[in-house]
Design a protein around this motif. Sequence first.
Motif, PDB file in Angstrom:
ATOM      1  N   UNK A  28       0.689  -1.142  -0.044  1.00 29.41           N
ATOM      2  CA  UNK A  28       0.126  -0.021  -0.034  1.00 29.41           C
ATOM      3  C   UNK A  28       1.030   1.199  -0.008  1.00 29.41           C
ATOM      4  N   UNK A  29       0.789   2.002  -1.014  1.00 30.54           N
ATOM      5  CA  UNK A  29       1.460   3.133  -0.939  1.00 30.54           C
ATOM      6  C   UNK A  29       0.752   4.455  -0.834  1.00 30.54           C
ATOM      7  N   UNK A  30       1.079   5.248   0.082  1.00 29.67           N
ATOM      8  CA  UNK A  30       0.276   6.746   0.441  1.00 29.67           C
ATOM      9  C   UNK A  30       1.079   7.877   0.013  1.00 29.67           C
ATOM     10  N   UNK A  31       0.668   8.586  -0.308  1.00 31.33           N
ATOM     11  CA  UNK A  31       1.101   9.900  -0.973  1.00 31.33           C
ATOM     12  C   UNK A  31       0.977  11.090   0.078  1.00 31.33           C
ATOM     13  N   UNK A  32       1.925  12.164  -0.183  1.00 34.83           N
ATOM     14  CA  UNK A  32       1.749  13.386   0.546  1.00 34.83           C
ATOM     15  C   UNK A  32       1.122  14.576   0.002  1.00 34.83           C
ATOM     16  N   UNK A  33       1.103  15.658   0.608  1.00 32.31           N
ATOM     17  CA  UNK A  33       0.901  16.890   0.003  1.00 32.31           C
ATOM     18  C   UNK A  33       1.976  17.572  -0.986  1.00 32.31           C
ATOM     19  N   UNK A 100       3.892   1.687   2.794  1.00 31.33           N
ATOM     20  CA  UNK A 100       4.981   2.848   2.488  1.00 31.33           C
ATOM     21  C   UNK A 100       3.991   3.987   2.260  1.00 31.33           C
ATOM     22  N   UNK A 101       4.693   5.173   2.986  1.00 30.42           N
ATOM     23  CA  UNK A 101       4.176   6.420   2.716  1.00 30.42           C
ATOM     24  C   UNK A 101       5.120   7.641   2.828  1.00 30.42           C
ATOM     25  N   UNK A 102       4.768   8.446   2.162  1.00 30.01           N
ATOM     26  CA  UNK A 102       5.669   9.625   1.784  1.00 30.01           C
ATOM     27  C   UNK A 102       4.922  10.872   2.478  1.00 30.01           C
ATOM     28  N   UNK A 103       5.799  11.807   2.983  1.00 29.47           N
ATOM     29  CA  UNK A 103       5.213  13.196   3.548  1.00 29.47           C
ATOM     30  C   UNK A 103       4.045  12.803   4.425  1.00 29.47           C
ATOM     31  N   UNK A 104       2.720  13.384   4.068  1.00 25.62           N
ATOM     32  CA  UNK A 104       1.745  13.124   4.885  1.00 25.62           C
ATOM     33  C   UNK A 104       1.181  11.600   4.854  1.00 25.62           C
ATOM     34  N   UNK A 105       1.543  11.322   3.745  1.00 31.48           N
ATOM     35  CA  UNK A 105       1.169   9.821   3.712  1.00 31.48           C
ATOM     36  C   UNK A 105       2.094   8.902   4.717  1.00 31.48           C
ATOM     37  N   UNK A 106       3.251   9.380   5.052  1.00 27.11           N
ATOM     38  CA  UNK A 106       4.551   8.564   6.063  1.00 27.11           C
ATOM     39  C   UNK A 106       3.403   8.929   7.620  1.00 27.11           C
ATOM     40  N   UNK A 107       3.116  10.023   7.659  1.00 24.60           N
ATOM     41  CA  UNK A 107       2.294  10.295   8.763  1.00 24.60           C
ATOM     42  C   UNK A 107       1.139   9.233   9.095  1.00 24.60           C
ATOM     43  N   UNK A 108       0.119   9.156   7.975  1.00 29.77           N
ATOM     44  CA  UNK A 108      -0.726   7.994   7.929  1.00 29.77           C
ATOM     45  C   UNK A 108      -0.257   6.853   8.167  1.00 29.77           C
ATOM     46  N   UNK A 109       1.074   6.612   7.474  1.00 31.31           N
ATOM     47  CA  UNK A 109       1.756   5.150   7.810  1.00 31.31           C
ATOM     48  C   UNK A 109       1.854   4.968   9.243  1.00 31.31           C
ATOM     49  N   UNK A 125       8.527   4.452   5.951  1.00 33.09           N
ATOM     50  CA  UNK A 125       8.229   5.951   6.032  1.00 33.09           C
ATOM     51  C   UNK A 125       9.275   6.683   5.143  1.00 33.09           C
ATOM     52  N   UNK A 126       8.775   7.607   4.498  1.00 28.88           N
ATOM     53  CA  UNK A 126       9.853   8.295   3.356  1.00 28.88           C
ATOM     54  C   UNK A 126       9.553   9.862   3.798  1.00 28.88           C
ATOM     55  N   UNK A 127      10.836  10.457   4.005  1.00 27.84           N
ATOM     56  CA  UNK A 127      10.691  11.980   4.608  1.00 27.84           C
ATOM     57  C   UNK A 127      10.349  12.133   6.082  1.00 27.84           C
ATOM     58  N   UNK A 128       9.257  11.869   6.180  1.00 30.82           N
ATOM     59  CA  UNK A 128       8.731  12.348   7.618  1.00 30.82           C
ATOM     60  C   UNK A 128       8.736  11.128   8.735  1.00 30.82           C
ATOM     61  N   UNK A 129       9.502  11.586   9.768  1.00 33.40           N
ATOM     62  CA  UNK A 129       9.574  10.580  10.890  1.00 33.40           C
ATOM     63  C   UNK A 129       8.431  10.561  11.820  1.00 33.40           C
TER      64      UNK A 129
END
Length: 285
Positions: A28-33, A100-109, A125-129
């Motif tokens: 599952x790939x979750x995008x950001x803003x 897998x999530x990037x940016x806001x998608x990482x926050x959701x992940x 998690x990509x970019x956002x801790x």
Amino acid sequence: MGSVRTVTRGDLTFDVVEHGPADGDPVLLLHGFPQRASSWAGVASRLAGRGFRCVAPDQRGYSPGARPAGARAYAIDELVADALAVLDDVVGPDGRAHVVGHDWGAAVAWALAGRHPGRLRSLTAVSVPPPAAMLRAMRRGRQALASWYMLAFQVPGLAERALGADGKPFSPRLVATLRRSGQSAAAAERDAAAMAEDGALTAALNWYRAIRFSRGTPGRIRVPTLYVWSDGDTAITRDAAQLADRYVAAPFRFVELRGVSHWIPDEAPDQLTELIAEHLAAHPG
């Protein structure tokens, strides 16, 4: 290009892009803003070539059929529930997937992993801790300065006036803002064009405006975790990135990409795909 279908949750309809074989291990790939599933195209196509089934939804506010009014509708609980609805559709209510999530998608992940660890095979998690790492880093000063835009975005109407398209195919001001953060011209115009849709920019900004409605951050993460950060990130400081491991009580790997901006999935799909594939192979679930 991938195939497109829809997933529903209540009266909301999410557009979902799939790459890869139907019987592949699900990712599952979750995008950001301010992006959509299209930001994952490079990574998803590469993972699909390795036999994974990649599922990338346009999340709440980004799918035209899932654009409720009001900031409260974008609280993290709702965003996590949306991701679970997609997972249920892909692997069933008891199934598990790599997330897998990037940016806001990482926050959701991060939130999904913290609250529903039994639904994940692994987390990337990509970019956002983790949110707790962000909050701690903000108290040190530099992260607070880097996150100034988050406060500006929460002022009703301010960002819409600054970044709105005003009837154009896309907002030149939003393109310029994204370009200054390291995004390519093509990706910036792609994402700005999506934000020019009726109601899309306000819906995307509501993710920031809903922070005050979101309940406390999850506890320590207990699923195998890969965290990827880049030293050219203008939004996430090294201080925040290096705190991530404190909030994971499971196998953890931190990778720093050199000379890459915040927009890792678009800018470095080969490197990111290799890291994700290694992580998934090490933790098949």
